[in-house]
Each structure stands twice: as C-alpha cells, then as structure tokens.
Scaffold this motif. Structure first.
Motif, PDB file in Angstrom:
ATOM      1  N   TYR A 421       0.831  -1.201   0.000  1.00 13.83           N
ATOM      2  CA  TYR A 421       0.000   0.000   0.000  1.00 13.83           C
ATOM      3  C   TYR A 421       0.872   1.260   0.000  1.00 13.83           C
ATOM      4  CZ  TYR A 421      -4.322   2.565   0.901  1.00 13.83           C
ATOM      5  OH  TYR A 421      -5.429   3.386   0.784  1.00 13.83           O
ATOM      6  N   GLU A 423       1.324   4.302   1.520  1.00 16.53           N
ATOM      7  CA  GLU A 423       0.912   5.073   2.699  1.00 16.53           C
ATOM      8  C   GLU A 423       1.256   6.549   2.566  1.00 16.53           C
ATOM      9  OE1 GLU A 423       4.832   4.457   5.536  1.00 16.53           O
ATOM     10  OE2 GLU A 423       3.011   3.375   6.056  1.00 16.53           O
ATOM     11  N   VAL A 426      -1.389   8.563   0.576  1.00 15.29           N
ATOM     12  CA  VAL A 426      -2.565   8.849   1.399  1.00 15.29           C
ATOM     13  C   VAL A 426      -2.245   9.921   2.441  1.00 15.29           C
ATOM     14  CG1 VAL A 426      -4.133   7.884   3.122  1.00 15.29           C
ATOM     15  CG2 VAL A 426      -3.600   6.590   1.049  1.00 15.29           C
ATOM     16  N   THR A 427      -1.048   9.846   3.021  1.00 18.13           N
ATOM     17  CA  THR A 427      -0.630  10.838   4.025  1.00 18.13           C
ATOM     18  C   THR A 427      -0.643  12.235   3.428  1.00 18.13           C
ATOM     19  OG1 THR A 427       0.760   9.171   5.118  1.00 18.13           O
ATOM     20  CG2 THR A 427       1.222  11.489   5.597  1.00 18.13           C
ATOM     21  N   ALA A 430      -4.276  13.374   2.609  1.00 13.93           N
ATOM     22  CA  ALA A 430      -4.983  13.786   3.826  1.00 13.93           C
ATOM     23  C   ALA A 430      -4.519  15.159   4.289  1.00 13.93           C
ATOM     24  CB  ALA A 430      -4.758  12.746   4.925  1.00 13.93           C
ATOM     25  N   LEU A 474     -11.614   9.786   1.839  1.00 18.61           N
ATOM     26  CA  LEU A 474     -10.473   9.986   0.949  1.00 18.61           C
ATOM     27  C   LEU A 474      -9.905   8.674   0.413  1.00 18.61           C
ATOM     28  CD1 LEU A 474      -8.429  12.714   2.880  1.00 18.61           C
ATOM     29  CD2 LEU A 474      -9.652  13.022   0.738  1.00 18.61           C
ATOM     30  N   ILE A 475      -9.920   7.630   1.218  1.00 18.89           N
ATOM     31  CA  ILE A 475      -9.155   6.432   0.849  1.00 18.89           C
ATOM     32  C   ILE A 475     -10.002   5.181   0.592  1.00 18.89           C
ATOM     33  CG2 ILE A 475      -7.100   7.257   2.009  1.00 18.89           C
ATOM     34  CD1 ILE A 475      -7.649   5.540   4.359  1.00 18.89           C
TER      35      ILE A 475
END
Length: 476
Positions: A421, A423, A426-427, A430, A474-475
C-alpha cells in the motif's frame, strides 16, 4: 593626541581607552615608547587624573603596556599584525561534516512530520498528551511554592543522580503503581528518553557493540545509538511483541517497549516476556524497557514490568512526557545499584545534573497530589477519546479495509495496510485536506509494514469522529 568627544555616549574613560588602543595597535605609539605621565596627560586632555589612571590600568591589564618601578609605563614590545589591503578576510573554522548526525536529525523530523509546516484542522499526533488549564494552574502553583521554599543551598551544584526528594516521590509512585520496589540510589533523573538512551550507550556499551531494536519501533532510540556508532540490528515485531528468536546472537543490549509497542501498539505476551528474560540471563545482555505510556490501559490493570522480574540486567525507562507534558523534560532510568552508579558517573562528567528549579517544581507537583489528580483526570479523557477513535474507525469502514491494532493501552493505535500500500500518497492527500496522519514508514528500519500510527490524546471526541470519517472518504 587624545581628546574627549562631548556628544559621544560612551563614558570618557572608554573613549580615551579606545583611542589609546588604536594608537598602540596602529603603531602610532611604538613598542617600548614611554607614555606621558598620568598627571600631565590629564592636564593636556582636560580630564581628572583618576580618569587617566583608569585608562592606564586597563591598558596594563590587557597587556598593551608594561610598567617598572623606575621606568614608568611603556608600550609592550609585541609583534604587530597588520592586514594588507589585498588580504582576504576569511570566515571562522568550518564545522566538520557529520553525515550520521544529519541523517539522524532528518529521520527525526520525518518521524515528527517536522518538515510539514502546513496548518492543519485535525492532527492525529501520537507524540503529545492532553493538557488543560487545570494543569497549567496547578503547575504554576507548584512553581511558585517551589520558588518560595528554596534557600541558597539549593543553587549549588546538585547530585548527578537527581534531586533526592524527587527520586523519593518517583520511588513511591513506582512501588504503588508499577510494582517496582527499589531504593533511591537505583534511580537516575534525565531530561527525556533520548537523553536516557544516550547515557546508557556511553556508560554500558562500547563503540561498535551490537544492539537489537524493535522494527517497527521507537526511532529516537536507534537514531541515538547509531550516532554513538553502535551496530544497530532490527528485530521484527509480530502480534505477540518482539520476536525473540531474531535477536542478534552478539547483542549487548535489546531495546523494547513491551507494555505498548511503540509503533504497532501490541502488548508483549507473557510467554514472549519469559523467553526474552531467559535469553537475556543466559547471554548476559542488557534489556532497556521503555514504559512510556503503560499507565493508560483500557482493559484490565497495567501489566507487570520486565524490571520487576529481572532487575539485574533490565534498565527501566519512565518519562513524564506522556504522563504530564513533554516540555517538563524530566525522565528516569531505573536499574541495579551498580549500573545506575556507572551511568551517574557519565552524567556527572557530561551533563552534571538537571536544572534544580524544574526538579523542585515537579517534586511539589507530585507531593501535593496534583500529579495523581492529573492522572485520574486525563485517564477519563483518554478513555472517552479511545472509545471514540475505535468506534469511528469501525463505523467509517476503515476497520474492514485495514487492520486495527494496539487498542488495549496507550495514546495511539495502528491502522495497518498491506505491505504494497502507498501510505505516503494517502498521508499527503490527507494533509491537503487539512488532516495530519502519521505513516508507519519512519518507525521502520528494514520492515516493509505499512499503515498509520494514529494518536487521539490531543483531539476531542467530535473532532476524532469528523477526522476519521473524512479520512475514510479519501481512501475508501
């Protein structure tokens, strides 16, 4: 000839001294030249003789002149250094290149998300506890009381072990709350976990020694030991805690967070604890037990410490950073009498002792009941926020897509993704939406595990629910 400039704000003696120094350093007054007697020069310049005497005394004390009983005051015979018009004025020495330091600090910033200056609406920080006005009021009260109770002897050099009354309060707390029964000479006060680890590395290890650390784990621990030029070896963590079989056979020290694993959040099981203690006894290596937030447990009582079962080779770290506030900068190392005595020698040589005012204030804060009342108050706050976080993750659907762990204890939990994934993507996404989450990557040495370490201590229940649902949108 020297003269007084009446509109100059400098004192007259300072004006005349500066002029005299200029005359000497520029060669106007040659080496060996006899200075005019003070009485005569005072008359020529139009000032009192005492003013000229001050100037002459300053010149003598700084080495610009010499005196003899019969020879008067003369300009010193010193070599004149002058810069040629073409001489290049260079900067001072260049600091050496320290790649280990630069790398460690960069990783530390990455862990703290220090490079991100963007303002955020919701910050799921796992690093900071909850603070309120009541704490501020009580701490200020303790500070004032401590200041009033100080006498002159308090300002002398202190004990490298730390302020004895504070160690007595810590001794009592550990006995009542953590089942650790020790003497005060088994406690040494430090200014945080990193300071504790650095002292241990200097005191009990040698350059090049092998140390085993949890992976994922506490980044500041392995950064500090790497900077001290230790051979840092990662040990994987599973659902039972540190995988003892993977500890390097030449390890001189093992760093672990058994009560609430620093990144993954799991609690080390009793069989795994016994396995670690048995191996440490057989192979005679140190265990650092970092008990940073075990006081906040949501299922049952806090678990027994490794130190209470094997005190001779375990160094127990406690800190007030999570219990009260990071800004206090007071922590403690607990160990055998011999180990603490060795560490105290390094403390005395390098740091001497902690600031006395901070120690006095914390002593009063604990002794007068503020500390335990603060703990009861924040435990209730954390229990509500912990419940809000776990509920929001399950209701939002994140609990179905990702694995939630580390929910029994502490101020953070892990939302884990598959190893493949992204990460970081996504961080960043966000963060663009005003939500700061903390990826697992900076906690890893070699581990490929992915996810986010989500703290809830500084976020109220309504904001937790809003932030988790916005993250899910968001994810998912």
């Amino acid at each position: 000839m020297m003269k007084v400039i009446r509109d100059d704000k400098r004192p007259i003696w300072q004006q005349l001294l500066d002029q005299a120094i200029h005359n000497i350093t520029s060669g106007i007054w040659a080496p060996g030249q006899l200075l005019i007697p003070s009485r005569e020069l005072a008359h020529m310049v139009g000032v009192s003789r005492s003013t000229i005497q001050i100037v002459y005394e300053e010149l003598l004390s700084r080495g610009y002149t010499v005196t003899s009983r019969r020879g008067g005051t003369r300009v010193s015979k010193w070599k004149q250094f002058t810069k040629s018009p073409k001489e290049k004025i260079t900067d001072g020495p260049v600091p050496p290149s320290l790649p280990l330091l630069n790398s460690a600090v960069d990783q530390l910033h990455d862990w703290f998300r220090g490079k991100e200056v963007r303002e955020v609406e919701i910050d799921f920080s796992p690093h900071e506890p909850y603070l309120d006005d009541q704490f501020q009021k009580n701490w200020r009260q303790s500070l004032l009381h401590a200041s009033n109770e100080m006498d002159l002897s308090s300002w002398a050099y202190g004990d490298p072990y730390g302020f004895t009354p504070l160690r007595e309060q810590i001794q009592r707390y550990l006995s009542l709350e953590r089942g650790i029964h020790i003497k005060t000479n088994q406690i040494l006060l430090t200014s945080g976990a990193q300071h504790s680890i650095d002292l241990i590395a200097q005191s009990l290890l040698a350059e090049g020694d092998t140390v085993s650390v949890e992976d994922p784990g506490f980044p500041a621990a392995w950064m500090a030991m790497k900077y001290r030029r230790m051979n840092v070896v990662p040990v994987p963590v599973d659902e039972y805690g540190l995988v003892v079989e993977h500890i390097h056979p030449q390890s001189k020290l093992v760093f672990t967070t058994p009560s609430h694993q620093c990144a993954v959040g799991v609690v080390m099981t009793e069989p795994r604890r016994q396995q670690l203690l048995h191996r440490a006894a057989q192979e005679r290596f140190w265990i650092i037990e970092d008990d940073y937030d075990s006081e906040f447990r949501y299922r049952g009582e806090p678990l027994p410490t490794l130190f209470s079962q094997a005190s001779n080779n375990t160094l127990y770290l406690m800190s007030f950073s999570k219990m009260i506030a990071p800004g206090i900068r007071i922590s403690a190392i607990v160990g055998s009498v011999e180990a603490i005595a060795q560490i105290a020698k390094v403390q005395e040589l390098t740091y001497r002792h902690l600031p006395i005012m901070d120690q006095l204030t914390l002593t009063h804060f604990i002794k007068n009941g503020h500390f335990m009342r603060h703990m009861r108050r924040v435990r209730n706050v954390y229990r509500r926020r912990h419940e809000a976080m776990t509920k929001a993750i399950m209701v939002s659907g994140l609990g179905e897509r990702f694995t939630l762990s580390g929910v029994e204890t502490g101020l953070h939990m892990l939302l884990e993704a598959e190893d493949s994934y992204d990460e970081e993507a996504v961080t960043k996404l966000a963060l663009q939406q005003g939500i700061r989450v903390y990826p697992l990557g900076p906690y890893c040495l070699e581990s490929k595990r992915k996810g986010w370490v989500l703290g809830f201590a500084k976020v109220d229940e309504a904001t937790i629910e809003q932030g988790i649902h916005r993250l899910a949108e968001l994810i998912l």
